[in-house]
Write a protein that holds these residues in place. Structure first.
Motif, PDB file in Angstrom:
ATOM      1  N   SER A   1      -4.928  -6.458   9.959  1.00  0.00           N
ATOM      2  CA  SER A   1      -4.396  -7.466  10.876  1.00  0.00           C
ATOM      3  C   SER A   1      -5.368  -7.844  11.981  1.00  0.00           C
ATOM      4  CB  SER A   1      -3.095  -6.977  11.494  1.00  0.00           C
ATOM      5  OG  SER A   1      -3.320  -5.804  12.248  1.00  0.00           O
ATOM      6  N   ASN A   2      -6.315  -6.982  12.307  1.00  0.00           N
ATOM      7  CA  ASN A   2      -7.216  -7.312  13.407  1.00  0.00           C
ATOM      8  C   ASN A   2      -8.569  -7.824  12.928  1.00  0.00           C
ATOM      9  OD1 ASN A   2      -8.083  -4.912  12.399  1.00  0.00           O
ATOM     10  ND2 ASN A   2      -8.288  -3.858  14.345  1.00  0.00           N
ATOM     11  N   ALA A   3      -8.740  -8.014  11.652  1.00  0.00           N
ATOM     12  CA  ALA A   3      -9.985  -8.581  11.133  1.00  0.00           C
ATOM     13  C   ALA A   3     -10.002 -10.090  11.408  1.00  0.00           C
ATOM     14  CB  ALA A   3     -10.115  -8.322   9.637  1.00  0.00           C
ATOM     15  N   TYR A   4     -11.136 -10.597  11.827  1.00  0.00           N
ATOM     16  CA  TYR A   4     -11.252 -12.010  12.211  1.00  0.00           C
ATOM     17  C   TYR A   4     -10.776 -12.942  11.103  1.00  0.00           C
ATOM     18  CZ  TYR A   4     -13.285 -16.467  13.488  1.00  0.00           C
ATOM     19  OH  TYR A   4     -13.460 -17.783  13.771  1.00  0.00           O
ATOM     20  N   TYR A   5     -11.180 -12.663   9.864  1.00  0.00           N
ATOM     21  CA  TYR A   5     -10.826 -13.576   8.769  1.00  0.00           C
ATOM     22  C   TYR A   5      -9.336 -13.547   8.457  1.00  0.00           C
ATOM     23  CZ  TYR A   5     -11.117  -9.312   5.971  1.00  0.00           C
ATOM     24  OH  TYR A   5     -10.944  -8.049   5.474  1.00  0.00           O
ATOM     25  N   ASN A   6      -8.613 -12.548   8.911  1.00  0.00           N
ATOM     26  CA  ASN A   6      -7.171 -12.498   8.693  1.00  0.00           C
ATOM     27  C   ASN A   6      -6.381 -13.081   9.853  1.00  0.00           C
ATOM     28  OD1 ASN A   6      -7.041 -11.443   6.137  1.00  0.00           O
ATOM     29  ND2 ASN A   6      -7.115  -9.337   6.839  1.00  0.00           N
ATOM     30  N   MET A   7      -7.055 -13.406  10.941  1.00  0.00           N
ATOM     31  CA  MET A   7      -6.350 -13.922  12.109  1.00  0.00           C
ATOM     32  C   MET A   7      -6.304 -15.443  12.145  1.00  0.00           C
ATOM     33  SD  MET A   7      -7.742 -11.219  14.940  1.00  0.00           S
ATOM     34  CE  MET A   7      -6.792 -11.898  16.273  1.00  0.00           C
TER      35      MET A   7
ATOM     36  N   ILE B   1       6.870  -2.628   9.623  1.00  0.00           N
ATOM     37  CA  ILE B   1       5.815  -3.041   8.700  1.00  0.00           C
ATOM     38  C   ILE B   1       4.477  -2.793   9.392  1.00  0.00           C
ATOM     39  CG2 ILE B   1       4.825  -4.931   7.352  1.00  0.00           C
ATOM     40  CD1 ILE B   1       7.642  -6.179   7.306  1.00  0.00           C
ATOM     41  N   TYR B   2       3.583  -2.106   8.686  1.00  0.00           N
ATOM     42  CA  TYR B   2       2.280  -1.714   9.218  1.00  0.00           C
ATOM     43  C   TYR B   2       1.155  -2.293   8.365  1.00  0.00           C
ATOM     44  CZ  TYR B   2       5.122   1.936  11.429  1.00  0.00           C
ATOM     45  OH  TYR B   2       6.075   2.620  12.131  1.00  0.00           O
ATOM     46  N   ASP B   3      -0.041  -2.363   8.970  1.00  0.00           N
ATOM     47  CA  ASP B   3      -1.227  -2.715   8.192  1.00  0.00           C
ATOM     48  C   ASP B   3      -1.913  -1.429   7.757  1.00  0.00           C
ATOM     49  OD1 ASP B   3      -2.658  -1.751  10.391  1.00  0.00           O
ATOM     50  OD2 ASP B   3      -3.595  -3.657  10.872  1.00  0.00           O
ATOM     51  N   MET B   4      -3.090  -1.544   7.164  1.00  0.00           N
ATOM     52  CA  MET B   4      -3.790  -0.379   6.630  1.00  0.00           C
ATOM     53  C   MET B   4      -4.329   0.552   7.721  1.00  0.00           C
ATOM     54  SD  MET B   4      -3.448  -0.328   3.455  1.00  0.00           S
ATOM     55  CE  MET B   4      -4.662   0.879   2.981  1.00  0.00           C
ATOM     56  N   LYS B   5      -4.435   0.055   8.941  1.00  0.00           N
ATOM     57  CA  LYS B   5      -4.896   0.903  10.045  1.00  0.00           C
ATOM     58  C   LYS B   5      -3.719   1.451  10.847  1.00  0.00           C
ATOM     59  CE  LYS B   5      -9.443  -1.033  10.591  1.00  0.00           C
ATOM     60  NZ  LYS B   5     -10.408  -1.630  11.511  1.00  0.00           N
ATOM     61  N   ASN B   6      -2.528   1.343  10.278  1.00  0.00           N
ATOM     62  CA  ASN B   6      -1.301   1.835  10.890  1.00  0.00           C
ATOM     63  C   ASN B   6      -0.926   1.073  12.159  1.00  0.00           C
ATOM     64  OD1 ASN B   6       0.720   3.572  10.059  1.00  0.00           O
ATOM     65  ND2 ASN B   6       0.214   5.084  11.609  1.00  0.00           N
ATOM     66  N   ASN B   7      -1.422  -0.162  12.285  1.00  0.00           N
ATOM     67  CA  ASN B   7      -1.007  -1.042  13.380  1.00  0.00           C
ATOM     68  C   ASN B   7       0.347  -1.636  13.020  1.00  0.00           C
ATOM     69  OD1 ASN B   7      -3.438  -0.858  14.938  1.00  0.00           O
ATOM     70  ND2 ASN B   7      -4.403  -2.221  13.459  1.00  0.00           N
ATOM     71  N   LEU B   8       1.260  -1.640  13.954  1.00  0.00           N
ATOM     72  CA  LEU B   8       2.583  -2.202  13.724  1.00  0.00           C
ATOM     73  C   LEU B   8       2.497  -3.729  13.679  1.00  0.00           C
ATOM     74  CD1 LEU B   8       5.580  -1.463  13.418  1.00  0.00           C
ATOM     75  CD2 LEU B   8       5.770  -1.677  15.895  1.00  0.00           C
TER      76      LEU B   8
ATOM     77  N   ALA C   1       0.821  -1.212   0.000  1.00  0.00           N
ATOM     78  CA  ALA C   1       0.000   0.000   0.000  1.00  0.00           C
ATOM     79  C   ALA C   1       0.851   1.257   0.000  1.00  0.00           C
ATOM     80  CB  ALA C   1      -0.929   0.001   1.206  1.00  0.00           C
ATOM     81  N   GLY C   2       1.981   1.210   0.691  1.00  0.00           N
ATOM     82  CA  GLY C   2       2.829   2.389   0.760  1.00  0.00           C
ATOM     83  C   GLY C   2       4.181   2.061   1.335  1.00  0.00           C
ATOM     84  N   LEU C   3       5.107   2.995   1.183  1.00  0.00           N
ATOM     85  CA  LEU C   3       6.431   2.807   1.734  1.00  0.00           C
ATOM     86  C   LEU C   3       7.092   4.151   1.983  1.00  0.00           C
ATOM     87  CD1 LEU C   3       8.924   1.633  -0.984  1.00  0.00           C
ATOM     88  CD2 LEU C   3       6.633   2.275  -1.543  1.00  0.00           C
TER      89      LEU C   3
END
Length: 106
Positions: free
Chosen positions: A57-63, A92-99, A40-42
């Motif tokens: 990263s915190n979506a149920y289907y991704n866990m 490395i971050y997800d789309m919600k800026n979670n590390l 998505a970005g760098l």
């Protein structure tokens, strides 16, 4: 952060990182992460690389299941190519800026 777009012109230090990222394969689509739309970005500086992946990263289907394993493999491959090899700090971050992953040379 520079939002990643395939048709954008990037400075040389970004091109080198993007070239290396093109060798990281998404195990689900079997495409590289650039073509699969997972980058998505760098942000590239002299000693720090920050990467944003198009995942939640915190979506149920991704866990659970295949997505979690695929994301772990992608993150591991990125760290293997960049952490300490090319940059003393990699984030490395997800789309919600979670590390999702962090490497800092002490």
């Amino acid at each position: 952060m520079k939002v990643y777009r395939k048709d954008r012109e990037y400075p040389q230090e970004y091109k080198e990182v993007l070239e290396e990222l093109s060798t990281v394969i998404d195990p689900i689509s079997t495409m590289n992460i650039l073509d699969a739309g997972l980058l998505a970005g760098l942000d590239v500086s002299d000693n720090t690389l920050k990467i944003w992946l198009a995942v939640e990263s915190n979506a149920y289907y991704n866990m659970i299941g295949g997505a979690a394993i695929a994301h772990s493999k992608i993150i591991g491959d990125i760290m293997e190519r960049f952490a300490l090899v090319k940059f003393p700090r990699v984030y490395i971050y997800d789309m919600k800026n979670n590390l999702l992953a962090k490497f800092e040379k002490k």
